[in-house]
Scaffold this active site. Structure first.
Site, short mmCIF file in Angstrom:
data_model
loop_
_atom_site.label_atom_id
_atom_site.label_comp_id
_atom_site.label_asym_id
_atom_site.label_seq_id
_atom_site.Cartn_x
_atom_site.Cartn_y
_atom_site.Cartn_z
N LYS A 13 0.83 -1.22 0.00
CA LYS A 13 0.00 0.00 0.00
C LYS A 13 0.87 1.26 0.00
CE LYS A 13 -1.98 -1.09 3.94
NZ LYS A 13 -1.25 -2.31 4.28
N ARG A 88 -9.80 0.77 8.43
CA ARG A 88 -9.36 -0.57 8.84
C ARG A 88 -10.43 -1.31 9.62
NH1 ARG A 88 -3.43 0.54 8.79
NH2 ARG A 88 -2.42 -1.45 9.15
N ARG A 127 12.01 -5.48 5.05
CA ARG A 127 11.83 -4.04 4.81
C ARG A 127 12.73 -3.19 5.71
NH1 ARG A 127 5.89 -1.87 5.48
NH2 ARG A 127 6.05 -3.03 7.41
N ARG A 161 11.27 -0.96 11.24
CA ARG A 161 10.13 -0.58 12.07
C ARG A 161 10.01 -1.48 13.29
NH1 ARG A 161 4.97 0.27 8.23
NH2 ARG A 161 4.00 -0.95 9.86
N ARG A 172 -0.36 -8.61 13.66
CA ARG A 172 -0.90 -7.63 12.71
C ARG A 172 -1.75 -8.34 11.64
NH1 ARG A 172 4.45 -4.88 10.91
NH2 ARG A 172 3.15 -3.93 9.30
P1 AP5 Z 1 4.91 -1.61 1.81
O1 AP5 Z 1 4.55 -0.79 0.61
O2 AP5 Z 1 5.64 -0.95 2.92
O3 AP5 Z 1 3.59 -2.35 2.35
P2 AP5 Z 1 2.35 -1.80 3.16
O4 AP5 Z 1 1.13 -2.45 2.62
O5 AP5 Z 1 2.36 -0.29 3.17
O6 AP5 Z 1 2.69 -2.42 4.57
P3 AP5 Z 1 2.66 -1.83 6.04
O7 AP5 Z 1 3.36 -2.85 6.88
O8 AP5 Z 1 3.16 -0.42 6.10
O9 AP5 Z 1 1.14 -1.85 6.32
P4 AP5 Z 1 0.46 -1.88 7.66
O10 AP5 Z 1 -0.93 -1.73 7.21
O11 AP5 Z 1 0.74 -3.02 8.54
O12 AP5 Z 1 1.15 -0.66 8.46
P5 AP5 Z 1 0.68 0.80 8.82
O13 AP5 Z 1 1.88 1.64 8.85
O14 AP5 Z 1 -0.49 1.22 8.00
O15 AP5 Z 1 5.73 -2.88 1.28
C1 AP5 Z 1 6.32 -3.79 2.20
C2 AP5 Z 1 7.71 -4.21 1.68
O16 AP5 Z 1 7.53 -4.97 0.49
C3 AP5 Z 1 8.62 -3.02 1.30
O17 AP5 Z 1 9.95 -3.34 1.67
C4 AP5 Z 1 8.50 -2.90 -0.22
O18 AP5 Z 1 9.70 -2.43 -0.79
C5 AP5 Z 1 8.21 -4.35 -0.62
N1 AP5 Z 1 7.26 -4.43 -1.74
C6 AP5 Z 1 6.14 -3.67 -1.96
N2 AP5 Z 1 5.52 -4.06 -3.09
C7 AP5 Z 1 6.25 -5.11 -3.58
C8 AP5 Z 1 6.12 -5.93 -4.74
N3 AP5 Z 1 5.10 -5.79 -5.62
N4 AP5 Z 1 7.05 -6.89 -4.93
C9 AP5 Z 1 8.08 -7.07 -4.07
N5 AP5 Z 1 8.27 -6.30 -2.95
C10 AP5 Z 1 7.35 -5.33 -2.72
O19 AP5 Z 1 0.13 0.59 10.30
C11 AP5 Z 1 0.98 0.29 11.39
C12 AP5 Z 1 0.15 0.20 12.67
O20 AP5 Z 1 -0.49 1.47 12.94
C13 AP5 Z 1 -1.00 -0.80 12.65
O21 AP5 Z 1 -0.56 -2.10 12.97
C14 AP5 Z 1 -1.93 -0.21 13.71
O22 AP5 Z 1 -1.48 -0.49 15.02
C15 AP5 Z 1 -1.79 1.29 13.49
N6 AP5 Z 1 -2.77 1.83 12.53
C16 AP5 Z 1 -2.51 2.40 11.31
N7 AP5 Z 1 -3.64 2.78 10.71
C17 AP5 Z 1 -4.65 2.44 11.55
C18 AP5 Z 1 -6.06 2.55 11.46
N8 AP5 Z 1 -6.66 3.06 10.36
N9 AP5 Z 1 -6.80 2.06 12.50
C19 AP5 Z 1 -6.22 1.54 13.60
N10 AP5 Z 1 -4.88 1.40 13.74
C20 AP5 Z 1 -4.10 1.84 12.72
#
Ligand code: AP5
Length: 220
Positions: A13, A88, A127, A161, A172
């Site tokens: 994402k 979410r 990552r 992270r 997660r």
């Molecule tokens: P990346 O693009 O970083 O993936 P992502 O989907 O953004 O993954 P996240 O881990 O950031 O998502 P998340 O939803 O767990 O975390 P968030 O920060 O939102 O890609 C991952 C890796 O793969 C990278 O190294 C990239 O280079 C590689 N990659 C990407 N695409 C690829 C491809 N096609 N092929 C090969 N490699 C690839 O949330 C963190 C925490 O915050 C949550 O756990 C929660 O506690 C809290 N939080 C955030 N939002 C909310 C909400 N709305 N409600 C409640 N709690 C929330």
């Protein structure tokens, strides 16, 4: 353009939202990044969110919805936005609908990135990001062009992270399956819901998303 990118942790994402932000000139709104900034600043929101995030759970809907409302009313969101990591939960999705209605706005599309669990774990565990400018990398799939040097800012310090540890990743994924996956049928029922093969290479995923946006643009 107003778009939601959905998908489990590690689905891509953040990677795809940043590409769309550059290509379409609209704001990326990443609730995870916003929360990490609050944690780093030691704000009341950050202090409340820190333990929940470290355990792999979801931060309360109240906090997130308040944060999102403030963010979408900023001037840089006038041209549009890409929501990355929000909504979410069903209450978050309902709050977004109410907010868009209040602002007399519609969503153009909800795009879900589909990736299987072993690949998600591999992506998250490899990552890392630049400590200075936050540019994202992966040990296998996206290494800096010069080892040890950030492509974007030339920085030499990289970080992992706190919630990318193996045990937290599983929590997660469980939170995603229990609380976030139910919003997929919610959006499917509303229309303008699309899925893309998130297992493909990054450029191919970008092309699939661009093709959806082009099709929608041609219809409008
Ligand atoms: P990346 O693009 O970083 O993936 P992502 O989907 O953004 O993954 P996240 O881990 O950031 O998502 P998340 O939803 O767990 O975390 P968030 O920060 O939102 O890609 C991952 C890796 O793969 C990278 O190294 C990239 O280079 C590689 N990659 C990407 N695409 C690829 C491809 N096609 N092929 C090969 N490699 C690839 O949330 C963190 C925490 O915050 C949550 O756990 C929660 O506690 C809290 N939080 C955030 N939002 C909310 C909400 N709305 N409600 C409640 N709690 C929330």
């Amino acid at each position: 353009m107003r778009l939601i990118l959905l998908g489990p942790p590690g689905a891509g994402k953040g990677t795809q939202s940043k590409i769309l932000e550059t290509e379409y000139g609209v704001a990326q709104i990443a609730t995870g990044d916003m929360l990490r900034a609050e944690v780093a600043a030691g704000s009341p929101v950050g202090m409340e969110a820190k333990a929940v995030m470290a355990a792999g759970g979801l931060v309360s809907d109240d906090i997130i919805i308040r944060m999102l409302k403030n963010r979408v009313s900023q001037p840089d969101c006038q041209k549009g936005f890409i929501l990355d990591g929000f909504p979410r939960t069903i209450p978050q999705a309902e709050a977004l609908d109410a907010l868009l209605h209040e602002m007399d706005m519609d969503l153009d599309a909800v795009i879900a990135l589909e990736v299987n669990e072993p690949v998600l774990v591999e992506r998250i565990s490899g990552r890392f990001s630049c400590k200075t400018c936050n540019a994202g990398y992966h040990e296998t799939f996206k290494r800096p062009k010069i080892d040890g040097t950030c492509d974007v800012c030339g920085g030499h310090e990289f970080i992992h992270r706190a919630d990318d540890k193996a045990e937290t990743v599983h929590a997660r994924l469980e939170a995603y399956n229990a609380q976030t996956a139910p919003i997929l049928p919610y959006y499917r029922a509303q229309g303008r819901f699309f899925t893309v093969d998130g297992m493909a290479e990054m450029d191919e995923v970008s092309s699939q998303i661009a093709a959806i946006l082009d099709r929608l643009h041609a219809l409008n």
